[in-house]
Design a protein around this motif. Sequence first.
Motif: not given
Lengths: 195, 195
Positions: A85, A87-89, A151, A154-155, A157-158, A160, A162
Amino acid sequence: MVMLRPLKKLDVRTEAILVNATPNKDLSSSRIASVDITYAGFDGESHSGLVRASCVRVRGQYAQGTEIRNTRQISIVSVEELALIADAMGIDTLEPEWMGANLLVSGIPDFSKIPPSTRMIFASGASLVVDLENSPCKYPGEIIERHHAGKGGLFPKAAYGRRGVTAWVEREGKITTGEAIEVHIPPQHIYQVPA
Amino acid sequence: MVMLRPLKKLDVRTEAILVNATPNKDLSSSRIASVDITYAGFDGESHSGLVRASCVRVRGQYAQGTEIRNTRQISIVSVEELALIADAMGIDTLEPEWMGANLLVSGIPDFSKIPPSTRMIFASGASLVVDLENSPCKYPGEIIERHHAGKGGLFPKAAYGRRGVTAWVEREGKITTGEAIEVHIPPQHIYQVPA
């Protein structure tokens, strides 16, 4: 018939134990070294209780506010998925505190997909039953925003898929940070939904 | 994220409600028209209770006799699977009483394979959570033997995979024979067990 079988190849650890004792402030939780666990959940955690008022997550099943058994006593996330998560954010670290998690574990690949009715059995004896995969909401994003401006949004979606799982207590006991956990899963198959 | 979704195409009914009030005699149950359901299970049923002493079925998880939450409050079987078992045993009918079932339902294909954490929600409001598929034991065979001499021993094999499920109460209420039931299942996937 085998009802539950251990995933013997895994080396699963209790990386952190956390409670939220001030639910009126926000959902964030704080680390403690060990915790007493009763059938109501973690001592000192605001989501503990044998029953709860049903929330929006189960509005398809119960009118909001209906008294039901509490299967969301404990929120569990994994080190590996928090890293994905983060990393995706585009941030370095994502703390379990920020999403109000109660337990941070390591060593279970694809942890959010662990099957319902899985038992997580601690070396000291206490045991949790996994109910369902958890679903991201916007509130952790508000807390993340305080630590990483720009940031927080962004949580959801990042996170999802996980966001870990929710669980309740099958056997009482006391657990300690660093303790080993055995994971026992039920037989797996896909139920063919009638067309 | 959808956590639980109803199987809308099914027409599921409460065909019989049964309790075993005399556990010292044998495991057989008797029909009643309706039953009050609390978080402990069906009123008047010997397997009810918020907790239980762990049995041989979970010896891989807990030393026998350990106090754990009772997820085997209610044993549920289906009309369709009882017919398949009876056919495999070469008898006309197999009564849910003979295996100590608490609930006989109709309208759910391949009922024993309904996923863990499925919610069975009665029209009047009460709700049960499916824990695990049940496993056949030899005791129903002893009761069947009284009704169909020479057939009892065929039960465990004939019932394999058709023995229904065990469940516990998520929402209290009162249920009545004939009542409709909605079945809500969690998202399905196979967890890839680490090699």
